[in-house]
Design a protein around this motif. Structure first.
Motif, PDB file in Angstrom:
ATOM      1  N   LYS A  23       0.873  -1.080   0.121  1.00  0.00           N
ATOM      2  CA  LYS A  23       0.136  -0.069   0.018  1.00  0.00           C
ATOM      3  C   LYS A  23       0.874   1.325  -0.037  1.00  0.00           C
ATOM      4  N   ASP A  24       0.786   2.243  -1.008  1.00  0.00           N
ATOM      5  CA  ASP A  24       1.355   3.358  -1.163  1.00  0.00           C
ATOM      6  C   ASP A  24       0.574   4.739  -0.929  1.00  0.00           C
ATOM      7  N   GLU A  25       1.042   5.804  -0.389  1.00  0.00           N
ATOM      8  CA  GLU A  25       0.157   6.773  -0.318  1.00  0.00           C
ATOM      9  C   GLU A  25       0.700   7.618  -1.550  1.00  0.00           C
ATOM     10  N   VAL A  26      -0.237   8.102  -2.278  1.00  0.00           N
ATOM     11  CA  VAL A  26       0.182   8.766  -3.667  1.00  0.00           C
ATOM     12  C   VAL A  26      -0.678   9.973  -3.549  1.00  0.00           C
ATOM     13  N   GLY A  27      -0.243  11.433  -3.462  1.00  0.00           N
ATOM     14  CA  GLY A  27      -1.368  12.589  -3.517  1.00  0.00           C
ATOM     15  C   GLY A  27      -1.992  12.493  -2.408  1.00  0.00           C
ATOM     16  N   GLY A  28      -1.786  11.986  -1.133  1.00  0.00           N
ATOM     17  CA  GLY A  28      -3.012  11.898  -0.160  1.00  0.00           C
ATOM     18  C   GLY A  28      -3.831  11.015  -0.415  1.00  0.00           C
ATOM     19  N   SER A  29      -3.694   9.847  -1.146  1.00  0.00           N
ATOM     20  CA  SER A  29      -4.593   8.798  -1.369  1.00  0.00           C
ATOM     21  C   SER A  29      -3.714   7.596  -0.962  1.00  0.00           C
ATOM     22  N   VAL A  30      -4.532   6.441  -0.773  1.00  0.00           N
ATOM     23  CA  VAL A  30      -3.805   5.080  -0.826  1.00  0.00           C
ATOM     24  C   VAL A  30      -4.259   4.433  -2.067  1.00  0.00           C
ATOM     25  N   VAL A  31      -2.871   3.739  -2.474  1.00  0.00           N
ATOM     26  CA  VAL A  31      -3.192   3.032  -3.665  1.00  0.00           C
ATOM     27  C   VAL A  31      -2.546   1.464  -3.290  1.00  0.00           C
ATOM     28  N   THR A  32      -3.504   0.462  -3.477  1.00  0.00           N
ATOM     29  CA  THR A  32      -3.524  -0.608  -2.996  1.00  0.00           C
ATOM     30  C   THR A  32      -3.018  -1.536  -4.265  1.00  0.00           C
ATOM     31  N   THR A  33      -1.657  -2.289  -3.926  1.00  0.00           N
ATOM     32  CA  THR A  33      -1.358  -3.263  -5.068  1.00  0.00           C
ATOM     33  C   THR A  33      -1.627  -4.638  -4.529  1.00  0.00           C
ATOM     34  N   PHE A  34      -2.267  -5.346  -5.525  1.00  0.00           N
ATOM     35  CA  PHE A  34      -2.769  -6.683  -5.469  1.00  0.00           C
ATOM     36  C   PHE A  34      -1.939  -7.743  -6.018  1.00  0.00           C
ATOM     37  N   ASP A  35      -1.646  -8.643  -5.529  1.00  0.00           N
ATOM     38  CA  ASP A  35      -0.966  -9.625  -6.186  1.00  0.00           C
ATOM     39  C   ASP A  35      -2.180 -10.956  -6.322  1.00  0.00           C
ATOM     40  N   ILE A  73      -9.543   1.754 -10.562  1.00  0.00           N
ATOM     41  CA  ILE A  73      -8.614   0.979 -11.314  1.00  0.00           C
ATOM     42  C   ILE A  73      -7.494   1.911 -11.851  1.00  0.00           C
ATOM     43  N   VAL A  74      -6.119   1.610 -11.400  1.00  0.00           N
ATOM     44  CA  VAL A  74      -5.086   2.292 -11.839  1.00  0.00           C
ATOM     45  C   VAL A  74      -4.306   1.532 -12.924  1.00  0.00           C
ATOM     46  N   TYR A  75      -4.021   0.047 -12.496  1.00  0.00           N
ATOM     47  CA  TYR A  75      -3.381  -0.514 -13.522  1.00  0.00           C
ATOM     48  C   TYR A  75      -3.316  -2.213 -13.076  1.00  0.00           C
ATOM     49  N   TRP A  76      -3.549  -2.838 -14.473  1.00  0.00           N
ATOM     50  CA  TRP A  76      -3.604  -4.193 -14.401  1.00  0.00           C
ATOM     51  C   TRP A  76      -2.307  -4.901 -15.473  1.00  0.00           C
ATOM     52  N   GLY A  77      -1.593  -5.720 -15.055  1.00  0.00           N
ATOM     53  CA  GLY A  77      -0.390  -6.110 -15.581  1.00  0.00           C
ATOM     54  C   GLY A  77       0.216  -7.264 -15.208  1.00  0.00           C
ATOM     55  N   PRO A  78       0.766  -8.138 -16.150  1.00  0.00           N
ATOM     56  CA  PRO A  78       1.252  -9.441 -15.760  1.00  0.00           C
ATOM     57  C   PRO A  78       2.812  -9.262 -14.796  1.00  0.00           C
ATOM     58  N   MET A  79       2.798 -10.458 -13.978  1.00  0.00           N
ATOM     59  CA  MET A  79       4.115 -10.462 -13.353  1.00  0.00           C
ATOM     60  C   MET A  79       5.105 -10.926 -14.499  1.00  0.00           C
ATOM     61  N   GLY A  80       6.439 -10.443 -14.048  1.00  0.00           N
ATOM     62  CA  GLY A  80       7.360 -11.062 -15.017  1.00  0.00           C
ATOM     63  C   GLY A  80       7.710 -12.412 -14.764  1.00  0.00           C
ATOM     64  N   CYS A  81       7.602 -13.162 -13.660  1.00  0.00           N
ATOM     65  CA  CYS A  81       7.737 -14.325 -13.428  1.00  0.00           C
ATOM     66  C   CYS A  81       6.402 -15.296 -14.091  1.00  0.00           C
ATOM     67  N   LEU A  82       5.460 -14.880 -14.675  1.00  0.00           N
ATOM     68  CA  LEU A  82       4.453 -15.357 -15.318  1.00  0.00           C
ATOM     69  C   LEU A  82       3.419 -16.290 -14.511  1.00  0.00           C
ATOM     70  N   THR A  83       3.514 -16.002 -13.070  1.00  0.00           N
ATOM     71  CA  THR A  83       2.670 -16.804 -12.249  1.00  0.00           C
ATOM     72  C   THR A  83       1.435 -15.762 -11.802  1.00  0.00           C
ATOM     73  N   GLY A  84       1.119 -14.749 -12.466  1.00  0.00           N
ATOM     74  CA  GLY A  84      -0.052 -14.043 -11.924  1.00  0.00           C
ATOM     75  C   GLY A  84      -0.037 -12.500 -12.569  1.00  0.00           C
ATOM     76  N   TYR A  86      -0.577  -8.300 -11.505  1.00  0.00           N
ATOM     77  CA  TYR A  86      -0.698  -7.108 -10.356  1.00  0.00           C
ATOM     78  C   TYR A  86      -1.690  -6.303 -10.755  1.00  0.00           C
ATOM     79  N   LEU A  87      -2.731  -5.916  -9.662  1.00  0.00           N
ATOM     80  CA  LEU A  87      -3.759  -5.015  -9.958  1.00  0.00           C
ATOM     81  C   LEU A  87      -3.501  -3.842  -8.923  1.00  0.00           C
ATOM     82  N   LEU A  88      -3.360  -2.524  -9.248  1.00  0.00           N
ATOM     83  CA  LEU A  88      -3.374  -1.446  -8.666  1.00  0.00           C
ATOM     84  C   LEU A  88      -4.601  -0.544  -8.681  1.00  0.00           C
ATOM     85  N   MET A  89      -5.051  -0.452  -7.332  1.00  0.00           N
ATOM     86  CA  MET A  89      -6.523   0.352  -7.320  1.00  0.00           C
ATOM     87  C   MET A  89      -6.296   1.432  -6.144  1.00  0.00           C
TER      88      MET A  89
END
Length: 159
Positions: A23-35, A73-84, A86-89
């Motif tokens: 979880k990161d704070e960006v511009g006063g808001s939280v962005v959650t990165t899901f695996d 929704i901020v971003y959806w993209g593949p992991m480099g290891c090809l096992t799943g 990342y979803l950033l919200m």
């Protein structure tokens, strides 16, 4: 160099599931990165690159059009290891908050028919690397084996 947090997860015990990676704070808001872990690392074959690429196109399109969650929704993209993936919200979220969204997303992919959105030379940097049948199979497997039976073991990183 200091290890980044995602390299400190015990991948030998990691199950398929939905995890909060950070979880990161960006511009006063939280962005959650899901695996969004679709494969058990180092214990089952990774996703085929063509299937994962197609899952990326379909999930990103579906999520950005979801009436309830599109604005988060901020971003959806593949992991480099090809096992799943990342979803950033936007928002201070937990896995339980997005189970229904992931069920709908993977149900959409599992049943998708037709032309994959953005899979044309003018739209995609590697338009030939798509495999819709395998994407559908992998989505159905993740949906039925993980998302429809998800438990805490699939939502809390192992020690």
């Amino acid at each position: 160099m200091k290890k980044i947090p995602s390299f400190t997860i015990n991948h030998e015990r990691l199950l398929r599931g939905i995890y909060v990676s950070r979880k990161d704070e960006v511009g006063g808001s939280v962005v959650t990165t899901f695996d969004i872990r679709m494969k058990e690392p180092n214990r089952e074959p990774a996703l085929h690159p063509g299937a994962l690429h197609t899952i990326e196109h379909l999930a990103a399109t579906y999520l950005r059009n979801d009436p309830e969650w599109a604005d988060s929704i901020v971003y959806w993209g593949p992991m480099g290891c090809l096992t799943g993936n990342y979803l950033l919200m936007k928002g201070d979220l937990e896995p339980r908050d997005i189970i229904d969204l992931m069920r709908r997303t993977f149900g959409f992919i599992a049943g998708f028919e037709g032309e994959v959105p953005g899979a044309a030379p003018k739209d995609c940097g590697n338009y030939l690397l798509h495999d819709l049948p395998m994407a559908r199979l992998e989505a159905r497997k993740y949906l039925t084996e993980v998302l429809l039976n998800i438990s805490d073991d699939n939502m809390v990183y192992p020690e």
